[in-house]
Write a protein that holds these residues in place. Structure first.
Motif, short mmCIF file in Angstrom:
data_model
loop_
_atom_site.label_atom_id
_atom_site.label_comp_id
_atom_site.label_asym_id
_atom_site.label_seq_id
_atom_site.Cartn_x
_atom_site.Cartn_y
_atom_site.Cartn_z
N LEU A 22 4.95 5.26 2.30
CA LEU A 22 5.27 6.64 2.69
C LEU A 22 5.74 6.69 4.15
CD1 LEU A 22 5.27 9.43 1.59
CD2 LEU A 22 2.94 9.71 2.30
N ILE A 23 5.09 5.91 5.01
CA ILE A 23 5.51 5.85 6.41
C ILE A 23 6.92 5.30 6.53
CG2 ILE A 23 5.05 4.71 8.59
CD1 ILE A 23 2.13 4.81 7.91
N GLU A 32 0.83 -1.20 0.00
CA GLU A 32 0.00 0.00 0.00
C GLU A 32 0.86 1.25 0.00
OE1 GLU A 32 -3.12 0.58 2.70
OE2 GLU A 32 -3.85 -1.47 2.54
N VAL A 33 0.35 2.30 -0.63
CA VAL A 33 1.18 3.47 -0.87
C VAL A 33 1.48 4.22 0.43
CG1 VAL A 33 -0.84 4.78 -1.54
CG2 VAL A 33 1.37 5.55 -2.24
N PHE A 34 0.52 4.24 1.36
CA PHE A 34 0.77 5.01 2.57
C PHE A 34 1.71 4.29 3.52
CE2 PHE A 34 -2.72 7.58 1.19
CZ PHE A 34 -2.23 8.81 1.52
N GLU A 35 1.70 2.94 3.47
CA GLU A 35 2.68 2.22 4.27
C GLU A 35 4.09 2.50 3.76
OE1 GLU A 35 1.61 -1.32 5.65
OE2 GLU A 35 -0.52 -0.88 5.62
#
Lengths: 91, 158
Positions: free
Chosen positions: A37-38, A32-35
């Motif tokens: 980013l984190i 996933e893209v937000f993981e």
């Protein structure tokens, strides 16, 4: 005392290098893209910590200036990427 | 005296390294984007903040003003910037539609607040449009009595 201090510095440097590679593994593994980013944010923070420890090891304050610049660029990059992913536009 | 400062600095550096390790473990083990952000945006950043406090202590040992001022600026900057970045990521994730794993906590307060704000905005728009063409909608408005004593006006459904 100085030998204890330098050994503590080298242990902290080694720990942060290992942590960079471990979080790079999770950056590659999670889809996933937000993981991602984190994980990228965390890698930036670990690089910052590495620079701060290197400033103590080399005894040069130039590394602290570089870490300030890296902190600013990482902050702006994270906010711009989050806004771009959520709103599909930069501004 | 110098060895005391070095001892305090090495304690701060060890604590910062420990917080960095805890931040990575939070990234590894926590189940959700938002809770992982809790780990990386607070705990992982406080690793660097404690490291900069350690650098400040090392500069305090021989009054190295350049090192002390740079460490203080880094400390304040990270203290301001890190929660902002975490908040930006979490709000973008919510707008992107990332589902939180609710688990035992079965409520989503932000969705409730957004719904309430949207209803208030729609009611405002409704009132404005009714004030504009009052003659057209006369007789089509029925009064509904709320349970709390408020009288609410809604357009009558055909």
């Amino acid at each position: 005392m100085i030998t204890i201090f330098t050994s503590v510095l080298y242990v902290a440097l080694a720990a942060h290098i290992v942590l960079i590679f471990l979080s790079l593994y999770y950056f590659w593994r999670r889809k996933e893209v937000f993981e991602r980013l984190i994980s990228a944010d965390l890698i930036t923070n670990y690089g910052l910590a590495m620079l701060v420890i290197l400033a103590l090891i080399v005894d040069n304050t130039l590394f602290l200036d570089v870490s300030l610049g890296l902190a600013a660029i990482g902050f702006i990059g994270v906010i711009a990427l989050a806004k771009y992913i959520a709103d599909q536009q930069m501004f | 005296m110098q060895s005391l400062f070095l001892l305090i600095a090495s304690l701060f550096i060890l604590a910062g390294t420990g917080l960095s390790i805890v931040g990575f473990l939070g990234l590894k083990w926590l189940p959700d984007v938002y809770s992982r952000l809790q780990a990386t945006g607070k705990v992982g950043v406080f690793g660097i903040i404690l490291l900069s406090v350690g650098v400040f202590t090392v500069g305090l040992q021989d009054l190295n003003w350049g090192m002390m001022s740079r460490a203080a600026i880094l400390f304040l900057f990270l203290l301001v910037v890190a929660p902002t970045a975490a908040h930006a990521i979490s709000s973008a994730a919510y707008r992107f539609g990332v589902e939180p794993e609710l688990g035992h906590s079965q409520r989503d307060d932000l969705a409730r607040d957004i719904r309430k704000a949207t209803e208030e905005m729609l009611a405002e728009l409704d009132k404005d449009s009714r004030e504009i063409n009052l003659d057209d909608t006369e007789g089509q408005v029925e009064k509904l009595d709320d349970s709390q004593g408020r009288v609410e006006e809604r357009p009558k459904t055909p």
